[in-house]
Design a protein around this motif. Structure first.
Motif, mmCIF file in Angstrom:
data_model
loop_
_atom_site.group_PDB
_atom_site.id
_atom_site.type_symbol
_atom_site.label_atom_id
_atom_site.label_comp_id
_atom_site.label_asym_id
_atom_site.label_seq_id
_atom_site.Cartn_x
_atom_site.Cartn_y
_atom_site.Cartn_z
ATOM 1 N N LEU A 32 -1.984 -11.573 -3.241
ATOM 2 C CA LEU A 32 -2.527 -10.357 -3.867
ATOM 3 C C LEU A 32 -4.039 -10.451 -4.063
ATOM 4 C CD1 LEU A 32 0.312 -9.483 -6.408
ATOM 5 C CD2 LEU A 32 -0.365 -8.169 -4.392
ATOM 6 N N ILE B 212 -1.503 -6.442 -12.724
ATOM 7 C CA ILE B 212 -0.306 -6.420 -11.878
ATOM 8 C C ILE B 212 0.503 -7.650 -12.242
ATOM 9 C CG2 ILE B 212 0.590 -6.417 -9.520
ATOM 10 C CD1 ILE B 212 -2.094 -5.404 -8.575
ATOM 11 N N ILE C 174 5.955 -5.791 -10.682
ATOM 12 C CA ILE C 174 6.555 -6.116 -9.397
ATOM 13 C C ILE C 174 8.003 -6.505 -9.661
ATOM 14 C CG2 ILE C 174 6.492 -7.648 -7.398
ATOM 15 C CD1 ILE C 174 3.533 -8.065 -7.956
ATOM 16 N N ILE D 281 6.434 -1.784 -8.198
ATOM 17 C CA ILE D 281 6.502 -1.991 -6.755
ATOM 18 C C ILE D 281 7.722 -2.870 -6.510
ATOM 19 C CG2 ILE D 281 5.189 -2.690 -4.720
ATOM 20 C CD1 ILE D 281 2.792 -3.137 -6.657
ATOM 21 N N LYS E 3 9.926 -5.531 -4.367
ATOM 22 C CA LYS E 3 9.821 -6.587 -3.358
ATOM 23 C C LYS E 3 10.969 -6.458 -2.383
ATOM 24 C CE LYS E 3 9.295 -10.171 -6.191
ATOM 25 N NZ LYS E 3 9.027 -11.486 -6.799
ATOM 26 N N PHE F 19 7.405 -5.848 -0.388
ATOM 27 C CA PHE F 19 6.612 -4.634 -0.309
ATOM 28 C C PHE F 19 5.658 -4.624 0.874
ATOM 29 C CE2 PHE F 19 3.716 -7.472 -2.166
ATOM 30 C CZ PHE F 19 4.201 -7.927 -3.365
ATOM 31 N N GLU G 287 1.627 0.100 0.665
ATOM 32 C CA GLU G 287 2.221 0.594 -0.571
ATOM 33 C C GLU G 287 1.466 0.054 -1.779
ATOM 34 O OE1 GLU G 287 6.508 0.588 -2.835
ATOM 35 O OE2 GLU G 287 6.408 -0.261 -0.832
ATOM 36 N N ILE G 288 1.160 -1.233 -1.750
ATOM 37 C CA ILE G 288 0.436 -1.828 -2.876
ATOM 38 C C ILE G 288 -0.916 -1.162 -3.051
ATOM 39 C CG2 ILE G 288 -0.644 -3.922 -3.766
ATOM 40 C CD1 ILE G 288 1.411 -5.509 -2.372
#
Ligand SMILES: Nc1ncnc2c1ncn2[C@@H]1O[C@H](COP(=O)(O)OP(=O)(O)OP(=O)(O)O)[C@@H](O)[C@H]1O
Ligand SMILES: [Mg+2]
Length: 458
Positions: free
Chosen positions: A17, A50, A79, A100, A102, A104, A108-109
């Motif tokens: 990330l 996040i 997540i 979100i 998984k 993913f 989308e993120i």
């Protein structure tokens, strides 16, 4: 450029990330556990957090609560594994911006992160258990729970699915959520799913470019385009076809679409509130509704209880509708006779609040004095003990209180006697037990009033 904190107990996920978000130009902090995450939040001006929901023994949900307590306006993205939608639901209820699932997709993120960073931050005005809107009436425990839920979720970005029988107030609640949300100043766009033919679905929802097909005489932005930065209200969402379900899901996941005939991608940020009088979970089980779409839409499910399950709201609603229609019809109707009230308390409202509203509307229209008597009440002749499915409109053929069969069984004499007795009592109650005024109210002589009292042993 924004400051983003990534919280995950797995190093690989933190790294993934970080790289991704830094590439987008953001400044990224990382934390391997909630304690360190809170310390980072306390010492830096963050724009977004996040966090994974399941981090070994520690919970991202607890972190969410702590963060929201300290920084109510800080958007938090969760997540979650696809297999645990319940987590996502409680996350949204606790104020997460979105979640979100998984595994993913990178797109989308990025889309969710951008939406979270762009979301306007207004302080949440959550005074719980108070009607969020002056036109939603109720103080039954069932409705107070709904008010509480509306007040808690309105400031979040969570998609909401409202389900319940026809006439229970689903659209009213949808509007109230929008009105108390951060997007209140932006559009609320109702979309009646079963009114759009499958072939026109994309052009209606996403818009089209002039000349892209016969009849496309101008550019349109589509209903989703109109709802951008606001709320799209998907009414009768259970009526979507498999094809339109798939098209809708894609837009919800990717937060972008192409207008018909367009090469450019349009980014959107829309909150979805949907409504249905079907049991969507059952439709999912029977394979009629996509499970992934269901979870996207029903992040926060709200069940509108039928009116017969919250009779305590009936007097309040009656009062509200009496005032409303007295004003509309410019009449001085102020109340219901006690028998009329009793009749309405004992009725089971297959058409729910809409039916009660219609009853009062007609009652006010028909009233000849400032009190509504039972004879001005027209209730549906079939007292359906319906549950679940849409119970439909009030039939045209109306009789007071009971079905024809029941009335014939009782016979005219008895019905009239029963009715007369109730009226005498009502008249007495209304006049503080003054026989003279009660007689006046009934437009009969004092003598005959007294005679009738004796006849019925009153
Ligand atoms: N709690 C309430 N307080 C005041 N009015 C209400 C309430 N609930 C419903 N109503 C009124 O009842 C009518 C029906 O409500 P609404 O259209 O929201 O129902 P619905 O659940 O969307 O019904 P349908 O499934 O048939 O579309 C509206 O006129 C609405 O204003
Ligand atoms: Mg509706």
């Amino acid at each position: 450029m924004a400051s983003i904190l990534v919280v995950d107990d797995e190093l690989s996920m933190r790294e993934f990330l970080s790289i991704l978000l830094e590439k987008q130009g953001h400044h990224v902090f990382t934390a391997g556990d909630p304690q360190r995450a809170l310390a980072t939040a306390d010492s830096h001006q963050l724009d977004l957090v996040i966090t994974d929901i399941r981090m070994g023994s520690m919970s991202g949900l607890d972190l969410l609560k702590d963060l929201k307590d300290r920084y109510a306006d800080l958007p938090v993205l969760l997540i979650t594994a696809f297999a645990s939608p319940e987590d996502a639901v409680s996350a949204m209820k606790n104020g997460a911006f979105d979640y979100i699932t998984k595994p993913f997709k990178v797109d989308e993120i990025i889309a969710v992160v951008n939406a979270a960073l762009q979301a306007p931050t207004a302080p949440a005005t959550a005074s719980r258990q108070q009607s969020p809107s002056h036109d939603i009436i109720g103080n039954s425990p069932e409705m107070l729970k709904i008010f509480d839920l509306i007040n808690r979720i309105a400031p979040t970005h969570a998609n909401v699915l409202i389900y319940g029988e026809s006439g229970t107030g689903k659209e009213l609640v949808a509007k109230a959520i929008h009105k108390s949300s951060k997007a209140a100043a932006n559009a609320f766009v109702p979309i009646t799913c079963n009114a759009i033919p499958e072939t026109l679905f994309e052009s209606e929802l996403f818009g089209h470019v002039k000349g892209s097909f016969t009849g496309a005489t101008a550019n349109t932005v589509g209903l989703f385009g109109q709802a951008n930065n606001g709320t799209a209200f998907l009414d009768e969402v259970g009526e979507l076809t498999p094809l339109t379900q798939t098209k809708l899901l894609r837009v919800l996941q990717e937060r972008e679409f192409k207008r018909v005939g367009d090469t450019q991608i349009t980014k959107i940020n829309v909150r979805i509130i949907s409504a249905t009088n079907r049991n969507l979970e059952e439709e999912v089980m029977h394979g009629n509704f996509r499970e992934d779409l269901f979870y996207r839409l029903a992040v926060v499910p709200i069940r509108m209880p039928p009116l017969r399950e919250r009779k305590g709201d009936v007097p309040l609603l009656i009062d509200f509708f009496l005032k409303k229609y007295a004003k509309i019809f410019d009449k001085e109707v102020r109340e219901l006779s006690s028998y009329a009230m009793e009749v309405l308390m004992n009725y089971d409202y297959p058409g729910n609040v809409r039916e009660l509203e219609n009853i009062i509307e007609r009652g006010v229209a028909l009233a000849t004095s400032n009190i509504i008597l039972p004879e001005s009440l027209t209730l549906s002749s079939h007292r359906k003990k319906a549950a679940g499915a849409s119970t439909g409109e009030i039939p045209e053929n109306l009789v007071a209180v009971r079905s024809e069969e029941e009335l014939f069984d009782e016979g005219l004499e008895k019905i009239m006697a029963r009715f007369e007795k109730k009226l005498l009592i009502t008249a007495l109650e209304k006049t503080n037990y003054s026989k003279m005024r009660a007689a006046d109210l009934l437009k009969i002589s004092f003598r005959s009033f007294r005679y009738k009292l004796q006849k019925y042993n009153l």
